[in-house]
Design a protein around this motif. Structure first.
Motif, PDB file in Angstrom:
ATOM      1  N   UNK A 240     -60.045  31.955  37.207  1.00  9.60           N
ATOM      2  CA  UNK A 240     -60.966  31.663  38.303  1.00  9.60           C
ATOM      3  C   UNK A 240     -61.878  30.554  37.795  1.00  9.60           C
ATOM      4  N   UNK A 241     -61.767  29.363  38.401  1.00  6.61           N
ATOM      5  CA  UNK A 241     -62.490  28.194  37.900  1.00  6.61           C
ATOM      6  C   UNK A 241     -63.316  27.526  38.991  1.00  6.61           C
ATOM      7  N   UNK A 242     -64.434  26.935  38.549  1.00 10.72           N
ATOM      8  CA  UNK A 242     -65.356  26.237  39.443  1.00 10.72           C
ATOM      9  C   UNK A 242     -65.580  24.813  38.947  1.00 10.72           C
ATOM     10  N   UNK A 243     -64.768  23.854  39.390  1.00  9.09           N
ATOM     11  CA  UNK A 243     -65.006  22.463  38.972  1.00  9.09           C
ATOM     12  C   UNK A 243     -66.330  21.962  39.539  1.00  9.09           C
ATOM     13  N   UNK A 244     -66.880  20.938  38.921  1.00  8.29           N
ATOM     14  CA  UNK A 244     -68.158  20.392  39.395  1.00  8.29           C
ATOM     15  C   UNK A 244     -68.035  19.802  40.795  1.00  8.29           C
ATOM     16  N   UNK A 245     -66.921  19.201  41.099  1.00  9.22           N
ATOM     17  CA  UNK A 245     -66.618  18.710  42.450  1.00  9.22           C
ATOM     18  C   UNK A 245     -65.107  18.764  42.605  1.00  9.22           C
ATOM     19  N   UNK A 246     -64.659  19.020  43.833  1.00  2.88           N
ATOM     20  CA  UNK A 246     -63.218  19.117  44.050  1.00  2.88           C
ATOM     21  C   UNK A 246     -62.875  18.793  45.495  1.00  2.88           C
ATOM     22  N   UNK A 247     -61.568  18.583  45.715  1.00  4.30           N
ATOM     23  CA  UNK A 247     -61.077  18.202  47.042  1.00  4.30           C
ATOM     24  C   UNK A 247     -59.686  18.772  47.235  1.00  4.30           C
ATOM     25  N   UNK A 248     -59.415  19.244  48.462  1.00  4.11           N
ATOM     26  CA  UNK A 248     -58.106  19.784  48.816  1.00  4.11           C
ATOM     27  C   UNK A 248     -57.639  19.120  50.097  1.00  4.11           C
ATOM     28  N   UNK A 249     -56.388  18.726  50.123  1.00  2.00           N
ATOM     29  CA  UNK A 249     -55.776  18.160  51.321  1.00  2.00           C
ATOM     30  C   UNK A 249     -55.897  19.174  52.466  1.00  2.00           C
ATOM     31  N   UNK A 250     -56.259  18.701  53.638  1.00  2.00           N
ATOM     32  CA  UNK A 250     -56.568  19.554  54.781  1.00  2.00           C
ATOM     33  C   UNK A 250     -55.425  20.497  55.148  1.00  2.00           C
ATOM     34  N   UNK A 251     -54.179  20.024  55.119  1.00  2.00           N
ATOM     35  CA  UNK A 251     -53.048  20.889  55.471  1.00  2.00           C
ATOM     36  C   UNK A 251     -52.934  22.091  54.533  1.00  2.00           C
ATOM     37  N   UNK A 252     -53.206  21.869  53.260  1.00  2.00           N
ATOM     38  CA  UNK A 252     -53.141  22.958  52.286  1.00  2.00           C
ATOM     39  C   UNK A 252     -54.265  23.957  52.538  1.00  2.00           C
ATOM     40  N   UNK A 253     -55.474  23.452  52.806  1.00  2.00           N
ATOM     41  CA  UNK A 253     -56.618  24.313  53.072  1.00  2.00           C
ATOM     42  C   UNK A 253     -56.379  25.133  54.344  1.00  2.00           C
ATOM     43  N   UNK A 254     -55.887  24.478  55.388  1.00  2.00           N
ATOM     44  CA  UNK A 254     -55.661  25.153  56.664  1.00  2.00           C
ATOM     45  C   UNK A 254     -54.576  26.227  56.581  1.00  2.00           C
ATOM     46  N   UNK A 255     -53.723  26.176  55.557  1.00  2.00           N
ATOM     47  CA  UNK A 255     -52.665  27.186  55.385  1.00  2.00           C
ATOM     48  C   UNK A 255     -53.215  28.513  54.850  1.00  2.00           C
ATOM     49  N   UNK A 256     -54.453  28.510  54.361  1.00  2.00           N
ATOM     50  CA  UNK A 256     -55.065  29.742  53.868  1.00  2.00           C
ATOM     51  C   UNK A 256     -55.563  30.588  55.033  1.00  2.00           C
ATOM     52  N   UNK A 257     -55.624  31.890  54.814  1.00  2.00           N
ATOM     53  CA  UNK A 257     -56.185  32.782  55.832  1.00  2.00           C
ATOM     54  C   UNK A 257     -57.707  32.657  55.822  1.00  2.00           C
ATOM     55  N   UNK A 258     -58.338  33.140  56.875  1.00  2.00           N
ATOM     56  CA  UNK A 258     -59.803  33.120  56.936  1.00  2.00           C
ATOM     57  C   UNK A 258     -60.409  33.918  55.782  1.00  2.00           C
ATOM     58  N   UNK A 259     -59.802  35.060  55.450  1.00  2.00           N
ATOM     59  CA  UNK A 259     -60.305  35.874  54.346  1.00  2.00           C
ATOM     60  C   UNK A 259     -60.185  35.131  53.014  1.00  2.00           C
ATOM     61  N   UNK A 260     -59.061  34.436  52.806  1.00  2.00           N
ATOM     62  CA  UNK A 260     -58.890  33.669  51.559  1.00  2.00           C
ATOM     63  C   UNK A 260     -59.929  32.566  51.455  1.00  2.00           C
ATOM     64  N   UNK A 261     -60.272  31.959  52.565  1.00  2.00           N
ATOM     65  CA  UNK A 261     -61.289  30.896  52.576  1.00  2.00           C
ATOM     66  C   UNK A 261     -62.684  31.450  52.294  1.00  2.00           C
ATOM     67  N   UNK A 262     -62.952  32.691  52.723  1.00  2.00           N
ATOM     68  CA  UNK A 262     -64.271  33.301  52.550  1.00  2.00           C
ATOM     69  C   UNK A 262     -64.531  33.733  51.111  1.00  2.00           C
ATOM     70  N   UNK A 263     -63.499  34.164  50.423  1.00  2.00           N
ATOM     71  CA  UNK A 263     -63.666  34.652  49.052  1.00  2.00           C
ATOM     72  C   UNK A 263     -63.376  33.495  48.088  1.00  2.00           C
TER      73      UNK A 263
END
Length: 191
Positions: free
Chosen positions: A86-109
């Motif tokens: 479990x890692x926390x980079x100082x700044x990060x970016x994810x392509x929108x299609x990949x982010x949108x593939x996650x469930x709402x619960x996965x995005x919240x945690x």
């Protein structure tokens, strides 16, 4: 103060939900977990590092808002990597299609996804060797482009999939290359 790594395996093997709850119950602390399940307690940054982290995040957020192809995150976001860390980079970016593939619960945690792009700013309390190992871990888990900024030596290390680390001395800017097309990180305000 340096980061403190605590091996809790003899007491309890912490589940993802327990780790999430630990972080929620101790919001004033910043935790990470390595692939071995060891708890890493991160010290807070000082004023100069905090300001520069903010400026890095600001530049990435501004570009992300204008570009619209992805979503950016600050240092308080923890990601669940494929290797279990479990890692926390100082700044990060994810392509929108990949982010949108996650469930709402996965995005919240703690999202079970490795960012496409990460930046780490070495603070005075960070170990260069440990941070370089973390950058390699990011690449091994799917990060396509990583930038490690070492203010003390005025060097930037560029991490790419399948390539040797490139070291730049005192660059004025660093490009997002083909991962973040058009993104240019201005290091003038970071040095």
């Amino acid at each position: 103060m340096n980061a403190l790594t605590v091996n809790l395996k003899s007491l309890i093997e912490m589940t993802d939900e327990q780790f999430f709850q630990l972080c929620q119950n101790n919001r004033e602390l910043r935790f990470e977990r390595n692939a071995n399940g060891e708890l890493i307690i991160m010290p807070p940054t000082g004023g100069e590092t905090g300001n520069r982290n903010g400026r890095i995040t600001q530049q990435l957020m501004n570009w992300t808002d204008a570009d619209g192809t992805g979503i950016a995150f600050d240092s308080s976001t923890c990601f669940k990597l494929l290797n279990g860390a479990d890692r926390s980079p100082d700044a990060s970016w994810i392509k929108l299609e990949r982010w949108d593939a996650l469930t709402d619960e996965e995005k919240q945690k703690f999202p079970p996804i490795c960012p496409d792009f990460v930046i780490e700013l070495l603070s005075p309390s960070d170990s260069l060797k440990t941070t370089q190992e973390k950058m390699k871990e990011y690449i091994d888990n799917g990060v396509r482009l990583g930038i490690l900024i070492n203010r003390k030596s005025r060097q930037v290390e560029i991490y790419r999939q399948g390539k040797e680390v490139e070291v730049l001395d005192s660059p004025a800017t660093v490009s997002g290359e083909d991962v973040l097309k058009g993104f240019v990180l201005n290091l003038g305000m970071i040095w």
